[in-house]
Each structure stands twice: as C-alpha cells, then as structure tokens.
Scaffold this motif. Structure first.
Motif, PDB file in Angstrom:
ATOM      1  N   UNK A 102       9.566   7.728   4.478  1.00  0.00           N
ATOM      2  CA  UNK A 102       9.584   9.191   4.366  1.00  0.00           C
ATOM      3  C   UNK A 102       9.225   9.687   2.959  1.00  0.00           C
ATOM      4  N   UNK A 103       9.832   9.144   1.886  1.00  0.00           N
ATOM      5  CA  UNK A 103       9.500   9.699   0.560  1.00  0.00           C
ATOM      6  C   UNK A 103       8.036   9.489   0.181  1.00  0.00           C
ATOM      7  N   UNK A 104       7.383   8.484   0.782  1.00  0.00           N
ATOM      8  CA  UNK A 104       5.991   8.223   0.443  1.00  0.00           C
ATOM      9  C   UNK A 104       5.058   9.149   1.227  1.00  0.00           C
ATOM     10  N   UNK A 105       5.429   9.423   2.488  1.00  0.00           N
ATOM     11  CA  UNK A 105       4.535  10.209   3.341  1.00  0.00           C
ATOM     12  C   UNK A 105       4.801  11.706   3.247  1.00  0.00           C
ATOM     13  N   UNK A 106       6.036  12.052   2.948  1.00  0.00           N
ATOM     14  CA  UNK A 106       6.383  13.465   2.863  1.00  0.00           C
ATOM     15  C   UNK A 106       5.779  14.071   1.599  1.00  0.00           C
ATOM     16  N   UNK A 107       5.669  15.389   1.583  1.00  0.00           N
ATOM     17  CA  UNK A 107       5.177  16.052   0.385  1.00  0.00           C
ATOM     18  C   UNK A 107       6.184  15.862  -0.739  1.00  0.00           C
ATOM     19  N   UNK A 149      11.249   2.967  -3.522  1.00  0.00           N
ATOM     20  CA  UNK A 149      11.597   1.930  -2.546  1.00  0.00           C
ATOM     21  C   UNK A 149      10.442   1.656  -1.557  1.00  0.00           C
ATOM     22  N   UNK A 150       9.808   2.701  -0.962  1.00  0.00           N
ATOM     23  CA  UNK A 150       8.725   2.388  -0.021  1.00  0.00           C
ATOM     24  C   UNK A 150       7.577   1.604  -0.659  1.00  0.00           C
ATOM     25  N   UNK A 151       7.267   1.876  -1.930  1.00  0.00           N
ATOM     26  CA  UNK A 151       6.165   1.142  -2.567  1.00  0.00           C
ATOM     27  C   UNK A 151       6.531  -0.327  -2.755  1.00  0.00           C
ATOM     28  N   UNK A 152       7.814  -0.589  -3.073  1.00  0.00           N
ATOM     29  CA  UNK A 152       8.259  -1.978  -3.216  1.00  0.00           C
ATOM     30  C   UNK A 152       8.188  -2.687  -1.872  1.00  0.00           C
ATOM     31  N   UNK A 153       8.694  -2.028  -0.825  1.00  0.00           N
ATOM     32  CA  UNK A 153       8.688  -2.636   0.504  1.00  0.00           C
ATOM     33  C   UNK A 153       7.255  -2.906   0.956  1.00  0.00           C
ATOM     34  N   UNK A 154       6.386  -1.950   0.690  1.00  0.00           N
ATOM     35  CA  UNK A 154       4.989  -2.071   1.083  1.00  0.00           C
ATOM     36  C   UNK A 154       4.335  -3.307   0.469  1.00  0.00           C
ATOM     37  N   UNK A 155       4.750  -3.663  -0.739  1.00  0.00           N
ATOM     38  CA  UNK A 155       4.150  -4.824  -1.395  1.00  0.00           C
ATOM     39  C   UNK A 155       4.800  -6.130  -0.953  1.00  0.00           C
ATOM     40  N   UNK A 156       6.108  -6.080  -0.648  1.00  0.00           N
ATOM     41  CA  UNK A 156       6.829  -7.323  -0.354  1.00  0.00           C
ATOM     42  C   UNK A 156       6.720  -7.716   1.129  1.00  0.00           C
ATOM     43  N   UNK A 157       6.764  -6.719   2.008  1.00  0.00           N
ATOM     44  CA  UNK A 157       6.820  -7.006   3.446  1.00  0.00           C
ATOM     45  C   UNK A 157       5.665  -7.876   3.968  1.00  0.00           C
ATOM     46  N   UNK A 158       4.397  -7.591   3.574  1.00  0.00           N
ATOM     47  CA  UNK A 158       3.308  -8.446   4.075  1.00  0.00           C
ATOM     48  C   UNK A 158       3.499  -9.908   3.698  1.00  0.00           C
TER      49      UNK A 158
END
Lengths: 268, 275
Positions: A102-107, A149-158
């Motif tokens: 949400x924090x990454x996609x929301x305005x 947090x979303x940017x960290x998850x985005x890098x680690x999850x793959x």
C-alpha cells in the motif's frame, strides 16, 4: 548505419533532458552571484560557507540518520516479512503482500496525511493522560520505515522464492540449529537481495519530501523540507554546493560498485 | 503450542503489528475523518465536496495534465527502452545506473533548476534569442507543469519497460522472423504483447504521482494553477480542515484503486517491478 546513429542521438537527447537540470545546479554552485538568473563569476565560496552553515549541516545530519536507520530497520522487517510469508497459505500471503504494498502504490500525499492523522491522534490521547508526544524525529523515522518496507520486500522476496528448501533441511539434518542453518545457509543466498533492498530504501528515504513534510512537525528538518521552506525566500547557494557534493559522491560510489571485477562475486 | 510455532510467532508478530499500526490503521483514520464532520457525526459532505466547482476544476486539471504526462512519458520511454534492451554490451546495471542517478539530486532542486532553464530570461531562452528564434513562454503555465511531471517521472516509465523488454527471449523473436513475419508484424504480434506488464507498471508509476503532486505545480506553475494535490495539502496545512482534506483524499484514492486493480490484472507475478 544511419539507423544506428539515430538510436545514439535519441539516447543522447533523453540523457540531456534528464541531466540538464543537474548540470544547471552544478553550474549554480560555482556562481558568485546569489540570484539564480545571473552569472556573477566563478567562486568556491559556497563550498566553504556550506560547512559553516549549521542549519544545513543539521538538516543533512537528520537526513542521513533517518535514511540509515529507516533503511536498516525496514530491511530487517522486510526480511522477517518474507520469512513470515513463507509460512502462510496462498491467501494469507497475497493479503500481506497487498497490505505491505500500500505505501508504495498509494499516493505519497495520502500516505503522509494518513500517518499525520494517526500521530496527531496519538498525541491527543497521550496528551490527556499528561504524556507529551509531538511530531518530530521519531514520527519521521516511523513513517520512513513504513514506506521503505515494501521496497525491502520487493528486493528480498524474489531471492527467497529461488531458495532450495532442501539445502536448509540438509543443514538441519546435519545437526545445525535453526538459527545457524538460517545464518549459514539461507542468509548468504539472500544477501544480494538484502543489500539491494537496503540501498533502495536508503535512496527512497533520502529523496522523500512529501511524507516527511506531513509528519515532521515544526523544528525538525531534513534537507528536502529545508529546501521547501527556502523555495519562497530563495535557495541559499550553499544548498547547490551540498547537492553537487552528494551527487559526485554517489556517482563515484555507484561507478565503483558497478566496476568491481566479477571474480569476488563468484568466490562468495 | 509447540516450540517451533512459538519461535516463528516471536519473529513475525512485531512485523504484523507494525504493518497493522502504521499501514492499516492510518488508512482507517482517513476514512473515519472523511466520513465524519467536526462533531463526529456521519456525513457524506466531505466526499461530495469534490463536486464543488473549485475542487472539481482542480481535479479535472490534475487528471488531464497527468494523463498527458503519462502519454508523453510512454511515447518517449518505449523507443528508448527498446533500443536499450537491444544493446547487448551494456549490462542491466549500467542502464539502471544512468537513469537512477539523477534521483540522487534532490527532486525539489531539480524541479527548481527547470525554473532557471525555462524562465523568461532563462538559459533556454538565452540560447533561442542568440539563434534568432522566438522565446519560450511556458513558465507558470500548464505546459511547465507537464514538463515537470514528465521530467520527474520518466525514469519510472523507462525502468519497468526496459525490464520487460530485456527479458523477452530472443529466440521467440527469431522464430517469428523465421516464420516470415516482418519487423512490424514481429513487433505488433510478439514484442508489444509481451511488454504489456511493463507498460501497465510504468503507467501506474507515472500516473499516480503526477495526479497527486502538489510540489511540481507549486514550483513550475507559479502557485496560480491549483492541482487537486495542492487543494488537499492546503486543507491540512493552511485551512486545517482534516475532514474535508480526508474526504477529498478518499475520492483521489478511487483513481489509484482503479489503477491498482488494472495493474494486478495485467501483471500477476509482479515481474515488471522497477528494480
């Protein structure tokens, strides 16, 4: 041949477009005249005065501390989140991914406002029982951790998805404790994801203005919010000097990182 | 509860608490304020306030300008991403490097630099008059705002497009050529459809920040042109009407939700993520 040079010209034009303001700022940092529209001769003065300007230096300090701490904590949360998501079912996983995204996609303005409303309400409630809670360093830090947090998850999850679970199980079978197995087997494989997540989060935090603007409160400034208040009265040329230094440092660092020979990577 | 489960919970609980407290609850706060008035009673006034001429005009300008900016970004970025994806020598790292690097200069300062460049007596007009060309008069107009949006968000269009285009297996393209398709058909039938996740991701990443910006219009629009972002910002910082500001934010979020749903439909695996 013509086709090829046309391609080159196109790339060149886009790069010119992207870098024109940056060149302008670098030129302005050497401009002896205080106004932006006039060239008053070449000077190094702003670089010297920069280090005597306490307001800018403290804003720089705040920016770096918030960026470092928020990137670090967000990366740890991201790692925990990725591990936690592995234990959830399909539905639970997409719910958690959805929420963290949400924090990454929301305005940004909505994220900033929503956090501000939360902090001010907490302040009201605590105020009634006599505890002072004001917007400032802590609220900015909490907000930056949250949107990082979303940017960290985005890098680690793959990376997490590529892991072979049997290696971890093998380590357990060979007598390693869960923690040792994670540290020695899983963590090294995740490391590239973790470090790129950290870098991404650090960058996002340094560049953020909007969310800081709403959650900072009076008396606390990062570089972005300092620049924003200066916009009306005119930017101090020291600011151009500082951003030139930051740009050059980052340029050199990134160049070094990208130029490291491939071999050390293979050894790891 | 066995030991294994307990240790898992010890790790994941702080994470869940954090996202609950700082992502979910703040969103509820916006909805709470948006649907209540100062006395705390339920009302739809804050939502319907968007239809007032003053707000509606700001919303319309925002939508039009951000749609135009998104289209320009797409038209500029697609050929660029395509050219870059065909260059085999340059690694992924360098492309990301070139287009991420500008973001390290503070974005307020970069936008301000455009003001210096396009001013009436600015750098670009200096060049134009020296060449005997008519001067540009775009500062403090909608054109300047579009320029600022395109400039600031272009990298967010380039990177996802480049990522999807670079991932296309060359043998698929070769197969199409072997089967007799010319370059145009290959592009239309193979390359373009395969790049759709990147297109959707790029559109989202340009459209949402353009629609909601208040900074670009402040710096390049001379604070005469109000975007919906400016209206909401002023409700919170100047007018201090949190209820109205929240209500307008909810309407704004509807646009974002539509965008998110679209991107989820087209990009299920999140493969087009920017980095």
């Amino acid at each position: 041949m013509i086709y090829k040079s046309l391609k080159r010209i196109y790339i060149g034009l886009i790069l010119l477009f992207l870098y024109a303001p940056i060149i302008t700022l670098i030129v302005l940092s050497f401009n002896a005249s205080k106004t932006r529209s006039k060239w008053g001769g070449f000077t190094f003065d702003w670089y010297i005065e920069l280090f005597q300007n306490e307001e800018i230096m403290s804003a720089l300090g705040n920016t770096l501390i918030v960026a470092l701490l928020s990137a670090l904590i967000a990366t740890i949360f991201g790692l925990i989140g990725c591990v936690a998501m592995q234990q959830l079912g399909r539905k639970g996983r997409s719910l958690i991914t959805g929420i963290t995204n949400i924090p990454m996609l929301n305005a940004e303005i909505v994220t900033g406002i929503s956090l501000m409303l939360l902090f001010l309400s907490i302040g009201n409630i605590l105020g009634k029982i006599g505890v002072r809670f004001q917007l400032g360093f802590m609220t900015v830090l909490i907000s930056h951790i949250t949107f990082n947090i979303p940017y960290a998850i985005l890098s680690i999850l793959p990376r997490m998805k590529q892991l072979n679970p049997s290696v971890y199980e093998a380590a357990l079978d060979l007598g390693a404790t869960k923690f040792t197995a994670f540290r020695k087997v899983v963590l090294p494989d995740l490391l590239p994801g973790i470090s790129s997540g950290f870098l991404m989060a650090f960058t996002m935090s340094i560049d953020d203005f909007i969310i800081t603007h709403f959650t900072k409160g009076p008396g606390f400034d990062t570089l972005s919010t300092k620049i924003y208040t200066e916009l009306r009265k005119g930017i101090k040329p020291e600011m151009y000097a500082l951003s030139t230094i930051i740009f050059v440092v980052v340029f050199i660092l990134l160049l070094l990182v990208n130029h490291t020979p491939k071999e050390p990577n293979k050894k790891r | 509860m066995n030991k294994k489960k307990l240790s898992n919970h010890l790790l994941s609980t702080p994470f869940y608490l954090w996202i609950g407290a700082f992502i979910v609850i703040p969103l509820f706060m916006i909805f709470y304020y948006g649907f209540t008035d100062k006395t705390g009673a339920f009302t739809l006034e804050n939502i319907t306030a968007m239809a007032e001429p003053w707000h509606f005009k700001a919303l319309m300008i925002s939508v039009v300008l951000s749609v135009i900016s998104t289209i320009i970004c797409f038209l500029l970025a697609y050929p660029l991403a395509y050219i870059l994806s065909q260059m085999k020598v340059n690694s992924h790292q360098y492309v990301v490097f070139m287009f991420i690097l500008p973001m390290w200069m503070n974005f307020l300062l970069r936008t301000l630099a455009w003001q210096t460049l396009i001013e009436k007596t600015g750098v670009i007009n200096g060049f134009l008059t020296a060449l005997g060309l008519p001067a540009l008069r775009i500062i403090n107009t909608n054109y300047a705002i579009v320029l600022g949006m395109v400039y600031n968000y272009l990298p967010f269009m380039i990177l996802p497009l480049y990522n999807t285009l670079a991932k296309i297996d060359p043998s698929v393209v070769n197969a199409a050529r072997d089967l007799g398709a010319n370059s145009f058909i290959t592009f239309k039938r193979i390359i373009f459809p395969l790049s759709i996740p990147g297109i959707i991701s790029g559109i989202t990443m340009v459209f949402v920040p353009s629609l909601t910006t208040f900074v670009i219009s402040n710096i390049l629009g001379g604070s005469k042109i109000l975007l919906i972002g400016n209206v909401i910002e002023q409700e919170f910082t100047v007018a201090c009407n949190w209820h109205l500001g929240s209500g307008l934010s909810i309407v704004l979020m509807m646009f974002i939700v539509v965008n998110m749903v679209l991107s989820m439909i087209f990009d299920k695996d999140g493969e087009a993520n920017a980095l």
